[in-house]
Design an enzyme around this catalytic site. Structure first.
Site, PDB file in Angstrom:
ATOM      1  CB  VAL A 242       9.836  38.621 -19.255  1.00 22.44           C
ATOM      2  CG1 VAL A 242       8.383  38.211 -19.363  1.00 22.44           C
ATOM      3  CG2 VAL A 242      10.405  38.932 -20.599  1.00 22.44           C
TER       4      VAL A 242
ATOM      5  CB  VAL B 282      19.878  41.451 -12.340  1.00 21.59           C
ATOM      6  CG1 VAL B 282      19.160  42.787 -12.200  1.00 21.59           C
ATOM      7  CG2 VAL B 282      20.629  41.120 -11.059  1.00 21.59           C
TER       8      VAL B 282
ATOM      9  CB  ALA C 170      22.854  33.991 -11.601  1.00 22.67           C
TER      10      ALA C 170
ATOM     11  CB  SER D 218      10.492  27.570  -9.817  1.00 21.87           C
ATOM     12  OG  SER D 218      10.238  26.768 -10.948  1.00 21.87           O
ATOM     13  N   GLY D 219       8.902  29.019 -12.120  1.00 22.88           N
ATOM     14  CA  GLY D 219       7.610  29.089 -12.813  1.00 22.88           C
ATOM     15  C   GLY D 219       7.692  29.878 -14.102  1.00 22.88           C
TER      16      GLY D 219
ATOM     17  CE  LYS E  49      14.127  28.026  -9.599  1.00 25.51           C
ATOM     18  NZ  LYS E  49      14.938  28.241 -10.711  1.00 25.51           N
TER      19      LYS E  49
ATOM     20  CG  HIS F  36      12.904  23.598  -8.834  1.00 19.83           C
ATOM     21  ND1 HIS F  36      13.213  24.153 -10.070  1.00 19.83           N
ATOM     22  CD2 HIS F  36      11.563  23.425  -8.842  1.00 19.83           C
ATOM     23  CE1 HIS F  36      12.103  24.311 -10.773  1.00 19.83           C
ATOM     24  NE2 HIS F  36      11.092  23.873 -10.054  1.00 19.83           N
ATOM     25  CG  ASN F  37      16.652  25.288 -11.779  1.00 18.21           C
ATOM     26  OD1 ASN F  37      15.576  25.416 -11.201  1.00 18.21           O
ATOM     27  ND2 ASN F  37      17.169  26.231 -12.527  1.00 18.21           N
TER      28      ASN F  37
ATOM     29  CD  GLU G 211      13.830  23.453 -14.956  1.00 14.72           C
ATOM     30  OE1 GLU G 211      13.279  24.071 -14.037  1.00 14.72           O
ATOM     31  OE2 GLU G 211      14.592  24.009 -15.768  1.00 14.72           O
TER      32      GLU G 211
ATOM     33  NE  ARG H 107      40.577   3.057  -2.261  1.00 14.90           N
ATOM     34  CZ  ARG H 107      40.777   3.302  -0.975  1.00 14.90           C
ATOM     35  NH1 ARG H 107      40.417   2.394  -0.073  1.00 14.90           N
ATOM     36  NH2 ARG H 107      41.330   4.424  -0.573  1.00 14.90           N
TER      37      ARG H 107
HETATM   38  C1  6PG Z   1      12.317  27.799 -13.272  1.00 13.73           C
HETATM   39  C2  6PG Z   1      13.378  27.450 -14.294  1.00 13.73           C
HETATM   40  C3  6PG Z   1      14.225  28.650 -14.571  1.00 13.73           C
HETATM   41  C4  6PG Z   1      15.029  28.548 -15.858  1.00 13.73           C
HETATM   42  C5  6PG Z   1      16.132  27.542 -15.792  1.00 13.73           C
HETATM   43  C6  6PG Z   1      16.520  26.968 -17.118  1.00 13.73           C
HETATM   44  O1  6PG Z   1      12.325  27.163 -12.233  1.00 13.73           O
HETATM   45  O2  6PG Z   1      11.505  28.675 -13.536  1.00 13.73           O
HETATM   46  O3  6PG Z   1      14.177  26.430 -13.800  1.00 13.73           O
HETATM   47  O4  6PG Z   1      14.997  28.881 -13.441  1.00 13.73           O
HETATM   48  O5  6PG Z   1      14.201  28.381 -16.934  1.00 13.73           O
HETATM   49  O6  6PG Z   1      17.241  28.219 -15.276  1.00 13.73           O
HETATM   50  O7  6PG Z   1      17.730  26.327 -16.911  1.00 13.73           O
HETATM   51  P1  6PG Z   1      18.697  25.930 -18.067  1.00 13.73           P
HETATM   52  O8  6PG Z   1      18.865  27.143 -18.945  1.00 13.73           O
HETATM   53  O9  6PG Z   1      19.963  25.547 -17.418  1.00 13.73           O
HETATM   54  O10 6PG Z   1      18.022  24.822 -18.808  1.00 13.73           O
END
Ligand code: 6PG
Length: 477
Positions: A19, A79, A81, A133-134, A187, A190-191, A194, A450
């Site tokens: 997709v 593809v 990672a 991302s998105g 990135k 970013h995750n 998230e 310590r």
């Molecule tokens: C994005 C998302 C994308 C993906 C994540 C989900 O920025 O579009 O972050 O990269 O949906 O990898 O991460 P998890 O499967 O670890 O929740």
């Protein structure tokens, strides 16, 4: 496929017509670029061809695919990672020429990106590690794009990236971030953000559901009003849609039919691991990863539930007042997650010589990506004011926001502990805020301990140098 001189015409090719790959290609074609897609799965290629867009070509054979591309060729991999990326590179290599460009647009670990870039450089092949991302919708209609690698290689694909990226105030949500693995590192962080935001939203759901007794329609309204405030972000927005969705099978709210187990692909954990290694506190994201890990221990949670019985108590504050406090607490929680994550980016930028521009990073996250949020304007502004800001909590404007709502966060954490609803993300956020704003910390005791058990020495407040003491004493009984 070729012009009248027999030259291939596609500006870029995409490998992997899942997709994401397919949507990226269609997005590029919408912006007038001639593009080619490659996948071994004939069905996927046929379905791409059926799009009947003049500028989209498909191939199931690697040589045919490469023959469609202008030289030097730009080949984007979409593809999964890990090993699949190396397998595709291996397949491509015998057919590539010096100067060709491979773009890994998956969620690759940044250290893998560095290794691949070095190996390919020796063979004269250019390599970009690009975070995208998105999700599916972003890929089709405008993602946020985080490119890293050689600047001149980026210049080749810049017009394509700028055209397909999401736009905010007319500006594309893409910017060259830095050399090597800069794009994939950003990135990854970013995750991590998230994960953190999702965890805090999930905690508000739990507290509103079990501590306030709100039903799904009331939850929908709470999230709708939050999304319309300065807290508004994409993850709250999708949450409103989730609470408005009914299950076709049962006719009930679908959310209640979903198992309370959260899986992961690992990018949040990578962020936490990197932060640990670089010694940057990242407490809320760490907690978010841990809570996903805990969620899968279904059997153990059931056992513990029967051992540690204590009914959830109701929040004792007026519900309208408390919902406002929860909103304020979520606002600060989001700021703290990003403050920690941006501090990590600042340290990683130094350590790995990425030369990140954090204002740019915050800007390209304003649209297209999963963590897009109104608050990102404030983060951008903070780094515009001070590019060397080590922590967003030190920005005067953001500190005003945090001060305005810190009592909300305290109330929420108090109520969570009284009700018994777990809110470890909020607790971690408050603990961090209190520790960060405290000029004194109890680390003097840790130093003394310590030194006691390991002669590790300690430093004093009144003189320079290191000191050691024989601590063992006859104590009063
Ligand atoms: C994005 C998302 C994308 C993906 C994540 C989900 O920025 O579009 O972050 O990269 O949906 O990898 O991460 P998890 O499967 O670890 O929740």
């Amino acid at each position: 496929m070729t012009n009248k001189n027999g030259e291939a015409q596609c500006e870029i090719g995409v490998i992997g017509l899942g997709v994401m790959g397919r949507n990226m290609l269609l997005n590029m074609a919408d912006h007038g670029f001639k593009v080619a897609g490659y996948d071994k799965d004939k069905q996927k290629v046929d379905s791409l061809r059926k799009e009947s867009k003049e500028q989209v070509f498909g191939a199931t054979d690697v040589e045919e695919f490469l023959s469609l591309l202008k030289k030097p060729r730009a080949i984007m991999l979409l593809v999964p990672a890990g090993n699949p990326v190396d397998l595709v590179i291996k397949e491509l290599l015998p057919h590539l020429q010096s100067g060709d460009l491979i773009i890994d647009a998956g969620n690759s670990h940044f250290t893998d990106t560095d290794i691949r870039a070095q190996n390919l450089q020796k063979k004269g092949i250019r390599f970009l590690g690009v975070g995208i991302s998105g999700g599916e919708d972003g890929a089709r209609h405008g993602p946020s794009i985080m490119p890293g690698g050689p600047k001149e290689a980026y210049e080749q694909v810049r017009p394509i990236f700028e055209a397909i990226a999401a736009k905010v105030d007319g500006k594309p949500c893409v910017a060259y971030l830095g050399p090597g693995s800069a794009g994939h590192y950003v990135k990854m962080v970013h995750n991590g953000i998230e994960y953190g935001i999702m965890q805090l939203i999930a905690e508000t759901y739990d507290l509103m559901k079990r501590g306030l007794g709100l039903n799904n329609d009331q939850l929908l309204h709470a999230y709708l009003s939050w999304n319309n405030s300065n807290l508004g972000n994409y993850l709250i927005e999708i949450t409103t849609h989730i609470f408005a969705t009914m299950d076709e099978k049962t006719g009930k709210h679908l959310i209640d039919e979903i198992l309370s187990v959260a899986k992961q692909n690992g990018t949040g954990m990578w962020t936490s691991l990197s932060a640990m290694e670089l010694q940057v506190p990242l407490t809320v994201i760490d907690l978010a990863v841990a809570m996903r890990d805990l969620s899968v221990l279904v059997k153990e949670r059931e056992q513990a539930n029967s051992l540690y019985k204590r009914p959830i108590q109701q929040v004792s504050i007026d519900h309208t007042i408390f919902l406002k406090q929860l909103q304020g607490a979520l606002l600060i929680g989001n700021i703290i997650i990003c403050a920690q994550a941006m501090a990590l980016l600042a340290v990683a930028s130094e350590k790995y010589a990425y030369h990140l521009n954090l204002e740019s990073v915050a800007r390209i996250w304003q649209g297209g990506c999963i963590i897009r949020a109104k608050l990102l304007d404030d983060y951008s502004a903070a780094f515009r004011l001070n590019a060397k800001l080590s922590n967003l909590l030190l920005d005067p404007k953001l500190s005003e926001k945090v001060m305005a709502h810190q009592e909300d966060l305290r109330q929420v954490v108090c109520q969570a502990s009284i009700t018994g609803v777990p809110m470890p993300g909020f607790m971690a956020a408050l603990g961090y805020l209190d520790a960060y704003r405290s000029s004194w910390s109890p680390a003097n005791l840790i130093q003394a301990q310590r030194d006691y058990f390991g002669s590790h020495t300690y430093e004093r407040v009144d003189s320079k140098g290191t000191f050691h003491t024989k601590w063992e004493k006859d104590l009063p009984t």
